[in-house]
Design a protein around this motif. Structure first.
Motif, PDB file in Angstrom:
ATOM      1  N   TYR A  68       0.877  -1.164   0.000  1.00 42.22           N
ATOM      2  CA  TYR A  68       0.000   0.000   0.000  1.00 42.22           C
ATOM      3  C   TYR A  68       0.912   1.209   0.000  1.00 42.22           C
ATOM      4  O   TYR A  68       1.757   1.375   0.891  1.00 42.22           O
ATOM      5  N   ALA A 175      -9.055  -0.366   0.859  1.00 36.55           N
ATOM      6  CA  ALA A 175      -7.685  -0.730   0.496  1.00 36.55           C
ATOM      7  C   ALA A 175      -7.361  -2.134   0.979  1.00 36.55           C
ATOM      8  O   ALA A 175      -6.696  -2.909   0.265  1.00 36.55           O
ATOM      9  N   LEU A 179      -6.134  -5.346  -1.203  1.00 39.67           N
ATOM     10  CA  LEU A 179      -4.861  -5.996  -0.908  1.00 39.67           C
ATOM     11  C   LEU A 179      -5.003  -7.481  -0.605  1.00 39.67           C
ATOM     12  O   LEU A 179      -4.080  -8.261  -0.836  1.00 39.67           O
TER      13      LEU A 179
END
Length: 284
Positions: A68, A175, A179
């Protein structure tokens, strides 16, 4: 292994927590050595890295399948992201989830949109899988004014128009989904809250939550820029932030994206709920 840059930041900190809750192996990256132990206490690996130092970036990425990537708003943020992208590519990272901004694209007319777009296009050319997380204004930014609101009962409106504020925890959760899940590769995920609120609306929500009258005071662009510069922000970034705010009166920040609910299967957090959770910060 998932490497999280900006692991003590507004989106990075809740992202680390969410990934750990999901059982992921996390390497949290910070530029501040004094924050390493607090990160390790969460149960993750923690390392320091400097966006200007390729060696530390490569070390942070080594052995990670995904990263990230987010940087602070800074005049060098394009170079910083570029350095991290190169480190990820060099070390064999497969997927980069990168925080940019809503509306970032090669057609963007705003400075910040153009800057974000440069890194987006660079990442696309690497051959790594990519996902762009593109949020609007963070609800957490309201906490910058908490002391003034508590003391004076005034919300200083720098936008002058409605915006669909988003909770940074929703950004982190999206996010985390990108991921740890599949199907998000090659996608740009625009993130907003569920409603667009103008300054008067925010003052009304603050009034209801605190039980006292909070008024809305417009802020002139020059005054807003001067305040940001006085707080330590570089003039070039302050000008870009003022430029972004200037499109609010025309309704360009009021669009609602359903990405949070689409990805997470629950509604995006409302500003009223965020303010209620943080009520004590807005009360003298």
């Amino acid at each position: 292994m998932i490497t999280v840059f900006g692991a003590t930041g507004t989106t990075g900190a809740p992202l680390v927590d969410t990934l750990l809750e999901k059982g992921a192996d996390v390497r949290a990256v910070t530029s501040d050595p004094s924050k390493l132990q607090k990160l390790r206490d969460k149960g993750c690996e923690a390392v320091t890295a400097d966006f200007t130092d390729p060696a530390t970036l490569q070390s942070a990425c080594a052995g990670a399948e995904s990263i990230y990537l987010v940087t602070p708003a800074h005049r060098d943020m394009r170079a910083w992201k570029s350095n991290a992208i190169k480190a990820a590519q060099t070390t064999g990272v497969r997927h980069v989830v990168m925080g940019t901004g809503l509306g970032a694209s090669p057609e963007a007319r705003l400075t910040l949109g153009q800057w974000h777009s440069e890194n987006q296009e660079e990442l696309k050319q690497t051959g790594m899988d990519w996902t762009f997380v593109q949020p609007t204004y963070f609800m957490q930014n309201l906490l910058w004014q908490a002391e003034t609101i508590a003391k004076d009962g005034v919300y200083h409106d720098e936008l002058g128009g409605p915006a669909a504020w988003v909770d940074a925890r929703d950004i982190a959760d999206v996010a985390a989904a990108a991921l740890t899940g599949s199907g998000y590769e090659g996608k740009a995920l625009g993130l907003t809250g569920p409603e667009a609120l103008a300054g008067e609306d925010i003052a009304a929500v603050l009034s209801e939550a605190t039980g006292r009258s909070v008024t809305c005071a417009p802020v002139l662009a020059d005054d807003s820029k001067a305040t940001m510069i006085a707080s330590g922000m570089h003039e070039e970034i302050a000008a870009a932030m003022v430029e972004l705010a200037s499109i609010a009166p025309r309704g360009y920040l009021a669009g609602i994206e359903t990405t949070v609910s689409d990805v997470l299967g629950r509604p995006a957090r409302r500003l009223a709920d965020f303010i209620a959770e943080n009520r004590d910060a807005f009360v003298a």
